[in-house]
Design an enzyme around this catalytic site. Sequence first.
Site, PDB file in Angstrom:
ATOM      1  N   GLY A   1       3.884   4.006   5.279  1.00  0.00           N
ATOM      2  CA  GLY A   1       5.057   3.674   6.199  1.00  0.00           C
ATOM      3  C   GLY A   1       5.604   2.265   6.056  1.00  0.00           C
ATOM      4  N   LEU A   2       5.264   1.671   4.717  1.00  0.00           N
ATOM      5  CA  LEU A   2       6.224   0.379   4.473  1.00  0.00           C
ATOM      6  C   LEU A   2       6.959   0.689   3.356  1.00  0.00           C
ATOM      7  CD1 LEU A   2       3.082  -2.163   4.681  1.00  0.00           C
ATOM      8  CD2 LEU A   2       4.690  -1.390   6.341  1.00  0.00           C
ATOM      9  N   GLY A   3       7.431   1.869   2.966  1.00  0.00           N
ATOM     10  CA  GLY A   3       8.562   2.008   2.189  1.00  0.00           C
ATOM     11  C   GLY A   3       8.251   1.825   0.535  1.00  0.00           C
TER      12      GLY A   3
ATOM     13  N   PRO B   1       0.958  -0.940   0.092  1.00  0.00           N
ATOM     14  CA  PRO B   1       0.114  -0.001   0.038  1.00  0.00           C
ATOM     15  C   PRO B   1       0.952   1.261  -0.168  1.00  0.00           C
ATOM     16  CG  PRO B   1       0.033  -1.046   2.243  1.00  0.00           C
ATOM     17  CD  PRO B   1       0.690  -1.858   1.295  1.00  0.00           C
TER      18      PRO B   1
ATOM     19  N   SER C   1       7.476   4.069  -1.402  1.00  0.00           N
ATOM     20  CA  SER C   1       8.163   4.997  -2.325  1.00  0.00           C
ATOM     21  C   SER C   1       9.620   4.491  -2.619  1.00  0.00           C
ATOM     22  CB  SER C   1       8.238   6.344  -1.765  1.00  0.00           C
ATOM     23  OG  SER C   1       6.881   6.685  -1.297  1.00  0.00           O
ATOM     24  N   ALA C   2      10.484   4.008  -1.522  1.00  0.00           N
ATOM     25  CA  ALA C   2      11.636   3.776  -1.632  1.00  0.00           C
ATOM     26  C   ALA C   2      11.807   2.622  -2.625  1.00  0.00           C
ATOM     27  CB  ALA C   2      12.216   3.419  -0.184  1.00  0.00           C
ATOM     28  N   ALA C   3      10.901   1.565  -2.467  1.00  0.00           N
ATOM     29  CA  ALA C   3      11.064   0.246  -3.284  1.00  0.00           C
ATOM     30  C   ALA C   3      10.810   0.702  -4.704  1.00  0.00           C
ATOM     31  CB  ALA C   3      10.083  -0.789  -2.808  1.00  0.00           C
TER      32      ALA C   3
ATOM     33  N   ASP D   1      15.319   3.789   4.386  1.00  0.00           N
ATOM     34  CA  ASP D   1      14.390   3.010   3.400  1.00  0.00           C
ATOM     35  C   ASP D   1      15.102   2.475   2.038  1.00  0.00           C
ATOM     36  OD1 ASP D   1      12.673   3.895   5.266  1.00  0.00           O
ATOM     37  OD2 ASP D   1      11.084   4.516   3.794  1.00  0.00           O
TER      38      ASP D   1
END
Length: 290
Positions: free
Chosen positions: A75-77, A71, A79-81, A123
């Site tokens: 807060g599960l990163g 999602p 954008s970084a992934a 991240d």
Amino acid sequence: MATWSAPGKVFLFGEHAVVYGKPGIAMAIKQRVQVTVRRCRFAQRPNSPYIAECLKFLDVKASVYVRSQLPSASGLGSSAAVTVATLFAINDEFQLGYNKEEVTGFAHEVEKATQNGRASATDTYVSAYGGMVLIRGEEKRRLIPPENFSIVIGNTQIPHHTAELVRKVAEFRKSSPAVANPIFDAIGAIAMEAMHNFDNPKELGVLMNRNQSLLEALGVGHPALTRMNEAAKNAGAFGSKLSGAGGGGCVWAVCPRSARNRVMNAFESCDGKPIPTAIDMEGVRKEADY
Ligand code: PMV
């Protein structure tokens, strides 16, 4: 055409304080983002500011397709992934020849550029390398995750805006340094203690709850996060705290195996979405092309 994927993460300890050089600990999770990059001369401008910045940073024209199990803004990163997978796919598709460390460094630059200059390397680093990592300033230390480290994530389904929350904390620090700085110090101290307690869930839970209270003191709590944390603890979790920027997004809980289902039901009972997960040890990887 080149396809790469990268995992999301849970921010275990130290978010926000990590932006000011304090230690932060994050763990890559099974859920991934997959990105396909295809060289093309007349590409459409991507919707994601992170992808647009990746293309600008490496000065290429390409179309980019994203498939995500994460999602966004939670807060599960994610954008970084997306950033990590996109840069590795561009590097591959255009045969740019950068090594893993270099591309991972670019990912941090892209995140910073997209978040008004304020982003820790947490991240992007954990998404590229997988596993559990401690970040403190320039230092990046891979931690040995304990066997059977089992967590449950709960998504409030309230999206947050990381750059906005980081800016809010920066303003607090500027207007009240005498109050904000000791909070960062305490969060950093908790992260250091946590590092030695991953095999002691009861103590870890105490540290998580303290870290959560300090994040609330920084102003990044949310009633939905509080509800989910309390529900998890009432259902038998040792501890529960938010992951990432706060103000919505996800919490994660540590609980005995026997309480896992109860904790997941507890998240659902307060309109949250439970997300079972496990640690990812692989990080970014090349995928077969579609
Ligand atoms: O909410 P996320 O997954 O974007 O995590 C943000 C973590 C912060 O510490 C608040 C910012 C950062 O760059 O480390």
